[in-house]
Design a protein around this motif. Structure first.
Motif, PDB file in Angstrom:
ATOM      1  N   HIS A  14       0.236   0.554 -11.579  1.00 11.53           N
ATOM      2  CA  HIS A  14       1.592   0.486 -11.044  1.00 11.53           C
ATOM      3  C   HIS A  14       2.612   1.296 -11.824  1.00 11.53           C
ATOM      4  O   HIS A  14       3.808   1.120 -11.652  1.00 11.53           O
ATOM      5  CB  HIS A  14       2.053  -0.976 -11.008  1.00 11.53           C
ATOM      6  N   GLN A  15       2.181   2.229 -12.689  1.00 10.64           N
ATOM      7  CA  GLN A  15       3.140   2.916 -13.537  1.00 10.64           C
ATOM      8  C   GLN A  15       4.044   3.893 -12.793  1.00 10.64           C
ATOM      9  O   GLN A  15       5.035   4.349 -13.345  1.00 10.64           O
ATOM     10  CB  GLN A  15       2.446   3.593 -14.716  1.00 10.64           C
ATOM     11  N   LYS A  16       3.762   4.188 -11.539  1.00  8.52           N
ATOM     12  CA  LYS A  16       4.636   5.054 -10.751  1.00  8.52           C
ATOM     13  C   LYS A  16       5.633   4.260  -9.901  1.00  8.52           C
ATOM     14  O   LYS A  16       6.343   4.823  -9.086  1.00  8.52           O
ATOM     15  CB  LYS A  16       3.807   5.963  -9.845  1.00  8.52           C
ATOM     16  N   ILE A  17       5.669   2.954 -10.097  1.00 10.10           N
ATOM     17  CA  ILE A  17       6.597   2.093  -9.357  1.00 10.10           C
ATOM     18  C   ILE A  17       7.776   1.780 -10.253  1.00 10.10           C
ATOM     19  O   ILE A  17       7.618   1.391 -11.403  1.00 10.10           O
ATOM     20  CB  ILE A  17       5.903   0.791  -8.907  1.00 10.10           C
ATOM     21  N   PHE A  18       8.979   1.950  -9.723  1.00  9.97           N
ATOM     22  CA  PHE A  18      10.197   1.696 -10.486  1.00  9.97           C
ATOM     23  C   PHE A  18      11.072   0.705  -9.743  1.00  9.97           C
ATOM     24  O   PHE A  18      11.179   0.758  -8.526  1.00  9.97           O
ATOM     25  CB  PHE A  18      10.967   3.000 -10.711  1.00  9.97           C
ATOM     26  N   ILE A  19      11.696  -0.174 -10.486  1.00  8.49           N
ATOM     27  CA  ILE A  19      12.613  -1.149  -9.909  1.00  8.49           C
ATOM     28  C   ILE A  19      13.968  -0.930 -10.556  1.00  8.49           C
ATOM     29  O   ILE A  19      14.074  -0.825 -11.779  1.00  8.49           O
ATOM     30  CB  ILE A  19      12.132  -2.591 -10.174  1.00  8.49           C
ATOM     31  N   SER A  20      14.997  -0.825  -9.732  1.00 12.18           N
ATOM     32  CA  SER A  20      16.344  -0.655 -10.265  1.00 12.18           C
ATOM     33  C   SER A  20      17.311  -1.495  -9.438  1.00 12.18           C
ATOM     34  O   SER A  20      17.077  -1.752  -8.259  1.00 12.18           O
ATOM     35  CB  SER A  20      16.759   0.811 -10.244  1.00 12.18           C
ATOM     36  N   PRO A  21      18.405  -1.910 -10.055  1.00  6.76           N
ATOM     37  CA  PRO A  21      19.373  -2.723  -9.321  1.00  6.76           C
ATOM     38  C   PRO A  21      20.142  -1.883  -8.305  1.00  6.76           C
ATOM     39  O   PRO A  21      20.230  -0.668  -8.429  1.00  6.76           O
ATOM     40  CB  PRO A  21      20.307  -3.246 -10.414  1.00  6.76           C
TER      41      PRO A  21
ATOM     42  N   ARG B 227       0.846  -1.186   0.000  1.00  4.05           N
ATOM     43  CA  ARG B 227       0.000   0.000   0.000  1.00  4.05           C
ATOM     44  C   ARG B 227       0.886   1.242   0.000  1.00  4.05           C
ATOM     45  O   ARG B 227       1.843   1.311   0.734  1.00  4.05           O
ATOM     46  CB  ARG B 227      -0.914  -0.002   1.203  1.00  4.05           C
ATOM     47  N   THR B 228       0.546   2.206  -0.816  1.00  4.62           N
ATOM     48  CA  THR B 228       1.304   3.453  -0.852  1.00  4.62           C
ATOM     49  C   THR B 228       0.557   4.516  -0.074  1.00  4.62           C
ATOM     50  O   THR B 228      -0.611   4.321   0.306  1.00  4.62           O
ATOM     51  CB  THR B 228       1.515   3.933  -2.301  1.00  4.62           C
TER      52      THR B 228
ATOM     53  N   PRO C 117      11.706   4.505  -0.772  1.00  9.67           N
ATOM     54  CA  PRO C 117      12.138   3.292  -1.475  1.00  9.67           C
ATOM     55  C   PRO C 117      12.109   2.080  -0.554  1.00  9.67           C
ATOM     56  O   PRO C 117      12.253   2.202   0.664  1.00  9.67           O
ATOM     57  CB  PRO C 117      13.568   3.604  -1.911  1.00  9.67           C
ATOM     58  N   VAL C 118      11.920   0.935  -1.143  1.00 13.10           N
ATOM     59  CA  VAL C 118      11.907  -0.319  -0.409  1.00 13.10           C
ATOM     60  C   VAL C 118      13.039  -1.178  -0.953  1.00 13.10           C
ATOM     61  O   VAL C 118      13.147  -1.360  -2.161  1.00 13.10           O
ATOM     62  CB  VAL C 118      10.564  -1.061  -0.586  1.00 13.10           C
ATOM     63  N   LYS C 119      13.884  -1.691  -0.080  1.00 16.44           N
ATOM     64  CA  LYS C 119      14.967  -2.567  -0.509  1.00 16.44           C
ATOM     65  C   LYS C 119      14.501  -4.004  -0.364  1.00 16.44           C
ATOM     66  O   LYS C 119      14.031  -4.413   0.689  1.00 16.44           O
ATOM     67  CB  LYS C 119      16.222  -2.334   0.333  1.00 16.44           C
TER      68      LYS C 119
END
Length: 100
Positions: A50-57, A3-4, A23-25
């Motif tokens: 979910h278009q405002k959610i980003f995943i990066s390494p 939930r945001t 951010p969530v790790k």
């Protein structure tokens, strides 16, 4: 389900400020799983929900600086030649002709 802040209007101000999305790790046990998650992460942008959610390494400070410079070059190329589609593949900028 994650939930945001936008989905939870009942959250109150804390110390006079509104709660921010942080951010969530996430840690997984296998690099194969990491690669699968990163490969599928572009699907989040295609979803309205979910278009405002980003995943990066996870990157070291040097890797972050290198990636930031690469993204700046990418933006310059996109602005200078809109007839092509530019993207980052590995650590290089690659282009393809746009279909018109």
């Amino acid at each position: 389900k994650i939930r945001t802040v936008e989905e939870t209007p009942e959250e109150k101000k804390v110390n006079g400020t509104t709660p921010r999305i942080r951010p969530v790790k996430v840690t997984v046990g296998s690099c194969v799983t990491v690669n699968q998650i990163l490969a599928q992460s572009r699907r989040l942008g295609q979803s309205k929900k979910h278009q405002k959610i980003f995943i990066s390494p996870d990157r070291s400070p040097a890797e972050r600086a290198e990636h930031r410079a690469l993204v700046m070059k990418l933006k310059e190329k996109r602005d200078s030649d809109p007839s092509k589609r530019y993207f980052i593949r590995g650590k290089e900028i690659v282009s393809i002709e746009l279909k018109t």
